[in-house]
Enzyme design. Structure first.
Site, short mmCIF file in Angstrom:
data_model
loop_
_atom_site.label_atom_id
_atom_site.label_comp_id
_atom_site.label_asym_id
_atom_site.label_seq_id
_atom_site.Cartn_x
_atom_site.Cartn_y
_atom_site.Cartn_z
CB SER A 1 -1.03 -0.07 1.28
OG SER A 1 -1.43 1.24 1.56
CE1 TYR B 1 -4.42 -2.70 4.69
CE2 TYR B 1 -3.93 -0.61 4.36
CZ TYR B 1 -4.24 -1.75 3.80
OH TYR B 1 -4.18 -1.77 2.49
P1 NAD Z 1 -11.30 -7.14 -0.95
O1 NAD Z 1 -11.48 -7.00 0.52
O2 NAD Z 1 -12.06 -6.77 -2.07
O3 NAD Z 1 -10.22 -8.34 -1.12
C1 NAD Z 1 -9.28 -9.09 -0.22
C2 NAD Z 1 -9.47 -10.47 -0.34
O4 NAD Z 1 -8.71 -11.13 0.45
C3 NAD Z 1 -11.16 -11.00 -0.30
O5 NAD Z 1 -11.55 -11.58 -1.25
C4 NAD Z 1 -10.82 -11.67 1.11
O6 NAD Z 1 -11.80 -12.92 1.19
C5 NAD Z 1 -9.42 -12.20 0.93
N1 NAD Z 1 -8.96 -12.57 2.53
C6 NAD Z 1 -8.92 -11.90 3.42
N2 NAD Z 1 -8.65 -12.79 4.51
C7 NAD Z 1 -8.31 -13.89 4.00
C8 NAD Z 1 -8.02 -15.13 4.71
N3 NAD Z 1 -7.69 -15.10 5.77
N4 NAD Z 1 -7.84 -16.27 3.82
C9 NAD Z 1 -8.13 -16.19 2.40
N5 NAD Z 1 -8.57 -15.09 1.88
C10 NAD Z 1 -8.49 -14.19 2.54
O7 NAD Z 1 -9.80 -5.93 -0.94
P2 NAD Z 1 -9.05 -5.32 -2.26
O8 NAD Z 1 -9.02 -3.89 -1.92
O9 NAD Z 1 -9.30 -5.91 -3.48
O10 NAD Z 1 -7.74 -5.70 -1.61
C11 NAD Z 1 -6.69 -6.29 -2.19
C12 NAD Z 1 -5.38 -6.08 -1.66
O11 NAD Z 1 -5.14 -4.52 -2.07
C13 NAD Z 1 -5.10 -6.23 -0.07
O12 NAD Z 1 -4.02 -6.62 0.34
C14 NAD Z 1 -5.36 -4.89 0.02
O13 NAD Z 1 -5.01 -4.53 1.55
C15 NAD Z 1 -4.90 -3.80 -1.10
N6 NAD Z 1 -4.88 -2.41 -1.02
C16 NAD Z 1 -6.21 -2.05 -1.29
C17 NAD Z 1 -6.67 -0.83 -1.10
C18 NAD Z 1 -7.83 -0.20 -1.17
O14 NAD Z 1 -8.02 0.82 -0.99
N7 NAD Z 1 -8.84 -0.97 -1.54
C19 NAD Z 1 -5.34 0.16 -1.10
C20 NAD Z 1 -4.17 -0.23 -0.94
C21 NAD Z 1 -3.92 -1.73 -0.89
#
Ligand code: NAD
Length: 244
Positions: free
Chosen positions: A130, A144
């Protein structure tokens, strides 16, 4: 078709960014194994459901993907969770969840995948950090930010340590992305997600927050031979909105 003949494993495949990662990798010729707690309904070449908090599952994912697909060339450690609040408001459960999903699981996956990739002639790992981990933390998300800094640091270390084995390790560092992770946070705090996303977009020089595809295009570049000389990089994807 940059991934023609390549085999890829994507964690968090059911999430906002994960779903687009899977779609685009397959569209560019990869065979893809999908991992998430529930992978029903995802079009993929192998389905490996489970909980990344289970060490045996996390340790076994990369070999299971190689077995199911016949090889492993690309790993995207995309699964993640966000816990909010400063340290005094953080529970033991928040700690275990954040460290378990955001740091320990990708560590376990990389530990298993790197020797497999090296034995197969090389590969590419993309970790999803991130902008709050790659460069500087943001307020009120202490755990986080810490976990995303940890995976960013691990990426830099692995990028150095495994280049000579032909395994490139890099990370994407997005700012806000329009996914369930962000939208459910708004909803929990009583905001309408569409309105909040539009308002947040006005704080970004490009005029909108990122869509999953904006992140996926950069992740796929890092996973592809186009990035053949890129190792240990933390690539910010922020629409011009720098973290202080
Ligand atoms: P999201 O919540 O849509 O997807 C995250 C996925 O991870 C989900 O499908 C969830 O089921 C899976 N997951 C979580 N815990 C789990 C576990 N214990 N076992 C198996 N699967 C698990 O979120 P996203 O925004 O698509 O996030 C994807 C990545 O991007 C993450 O690492 C997040 O930290 C990072 N990110 C997101 C943002 C944002 O603003 N959305 C910004 C920076 C970084």
């Amino acid at each position: 078709m940059r991934f023609s003949g390549r085999n890829a494993l994507v964690t968090g495949a059911a999430g906002g960014i994960g779903a687009v990662l899977v779609e685009r990798l397959r569209a560019e010729g990869a065979r893809v194994a999908v991992a998430d707690r529930d992978v029903r309904g995802i079009e993929a070449d192998a389905h490996l459901p489970g909980d990344l908090l289970d060490p045996a599952y996390a340790d076994g994912l990369a070999p299971a993907a190689r077995e199911a697909l016949g090889g492993l060339d690309v790993l995207v450690n995309n699964a993640g969770v966000i816990t909010r609040g400063p340290v005094p408001d953080t529970s033991d459960a928040d700690w275990s969840l954040s460290v378990g999903v955001n740091v320990e699981a990708p560590f376990r996956l990389c530990r298993a995948a790197i020797p497999l990739m090296a034995a197969g002639g090389g590969g590419a790992i993309v970790n999803v950090s991130s902008c709050w981990g790659g460069k500087a933390p943001g307020p009120n998300h202490a755990l986080y930010c810490m976990t995303k800094a940890a995976i960013a640091s691990l990426t830099q270390c692995m990028g150095m340590d495994h280049a000579e084995q032909g395994v490139r390790v890099n990370a994407v560092c997005p700012n806000e992305v329009n996914t369930p992770m962000l939208r459910s946070g708004f909803a929990r705090r009583g905001f309408d997600p569409d309105t909040a996303v539009a308002e947040l977009g006005r704080t970004v020089p490009l005029g909108r927050i990122a869509e999953p595809a904006d992140v996926v295009d950069v992740a796929l570049f890092l996973a592809s031979d186009d990035a053949r000389y890129v190792c240990g990089a933390l690539v910010e994807i922020n629409g011009g909105k720098a973290v202080a």
